[in-house]
Design a protein around this motif. Structure first.
Motif, PDB file in Angstrom:
ATOM      1  N   VAL A  12       0.834  -1.201   0.000  1.00 19.46           N
ATOM      2  CA  VAL A  12       0.000   0.000   0.000  1.00 19.46           C
ATOM      3  C   VAL A  12       0.869   1.250   0.000  1.00 19.46           C
ATOM      4  CG1 VAL A  12      -0.196   0.036   2.509  1.00 19.46           C
ATOM      5  CG2 VAL A  12      -1.968   1.114   1.154  1.00 19.46           C
ATOM      6  N   GLY A  15      -3.016   4.736   0.959  1.00 19.26           N
ATOM      7  CA  GLY A  15      -4.272   4.042   0.716  1.00 19.26           C
ATOM      8  C   GLY A  15      -5.305   4.211   1.802  1.00 19.26           C
ATOM      9  N   GLU A  16      -5.199   5.262   2.596  1.00 22.18           N
ATOM     10  CA  GLU A  16      -6.075   5.387   3.755  1.00 22.18           C
ATOM     11  C   GLU A  16      -7.563   5.371   3.413  1.00 22.18           C
ATOM     12  OE1 GLU A  16      -6.069   9.046   6.061  1.00 22.18           O
ATOM     13  OE2 GLU A  16      -5.266  10.104   4.343  1.00 22.18           O
ATOM     14  N   PHE A  19      -8.266   1.543   3.139  1.00 17.51           N
ATOM     15  CA  PHE A  19      -7.414   0.640   3.899  1.00 17.51           C
ATOM     16  C   PHE A  19      -8.148  -0.063   5.042  1.00 17.51           C
ATOM     17  CE2 PHE A  19      -3.232   0.142   6.328  1.00 17.51           C
ATOM     18  CZ  PHE A  19      -2.886  -0.976   5.601  1.00 17.51           C
ATOM     19  N   VAL A  38       1.550  -5.820   6.176  1.00 16.97           N
ATOM     20  CA  VAL A  38       1.346  -4.596   5.402  1.00 16.97           C
ATOM     21  C   VAL A  38       2.712  -4.045   5.041  1.00 16.97           C
ATOM     22  CG1 VAL A  38       0.502  -2.226   5.473  1.00 16.97           C
ATOM     23  CG2 VAL A  38      -0.874  -4.077   6.449  1.00 16.97           C
ATOM     24  N   ASP A  40       4.364  -0.941   3.394  1.00 19.58           N
ATOM     25  CA  ASP A  40       4.032   0.444   3.078  1.00 19.58           C
ATOM     26  C   ASP A  40       5.080   1.045   2.151  1.00 19.58           C
ATOM     27  OD1 ASP A  40       3.223   3.072   3.037  1.00 19.58           O
ATOM     28  OD2 ASP A  40       3.152   3.300   5.205  1.00 19.58           O
ATOM     29  N   SER A  43       4.111   5.882   2.517  1.00 23.19           N
ATOM     30  CA  SER A  43       2.881   6.674   2.551  1.00 23.19           C
ATOM     31  C   SER A  43       3.090   7.972   3.309  1.00 23.19           C
ATOM     32  CB  SER A  43       1.761   5.869   3.216  1.00 23.19           C
ATOM     33  OG  SER A  43       1.403   4.766   2.436  1.00 23.19           O
ATOM     34  N   THR A  47      -1.935   5.934   6.547  1.00 18.73           N
ATOM     35  CA  THR A  47      -1.817   4.496   6.341  1.00 18.73           C
ATOM     36  C   THR A  47      -1.116   3.805   7.508  1.00 18.73           C
ATOM     37  OG1 THR A  47      -1.884   4.708   3.932  1.00 18.73           O
ATOM     38  CG2 THR A  47      -0.842   2.729   4.813  1.00 18.73           C
TER      39      THR A  47
END
Length: 66
Positions: A12, A15-16, A19, A38, A40, A43, A47
């Motif tokens: 991601v 992607g909040e 998410f 996850v 990341d 971000s 996120t």
């Protein structure tokens, strides 16, 4: 009988918006032996905070380099 571990990997970046929905969907599954990883992609939104709010999630982020 032990059930095999299923690893769900979410890559991601910022992607909040969706998410929580994605993680909640995984958590709601009936199969009990699941880990959520996850990854990341640096971000700049919430996120990381969202990921860390779930005890089932293992949050991984890249090393910050110049």
């Amino acid at each position: 009988m032990n059930q095999p571990l299923v690893s769900v990997i979410i890559a991601v970046q910022n992607g909040e918006q969706y998410f929580n929905q994605a993680i909640n969907s995984i958590v709601a599954q009936t199969y009990p032996n699941v880990e959520i990883l996850v990854v990341d992609g640096k971000s700049t939104d919430q996120t990381e905070a969202i990921a860390r709010s779930y005890p089932q999630v293992r949050y991984l982020h890249p090393l910050v380099t110049s």
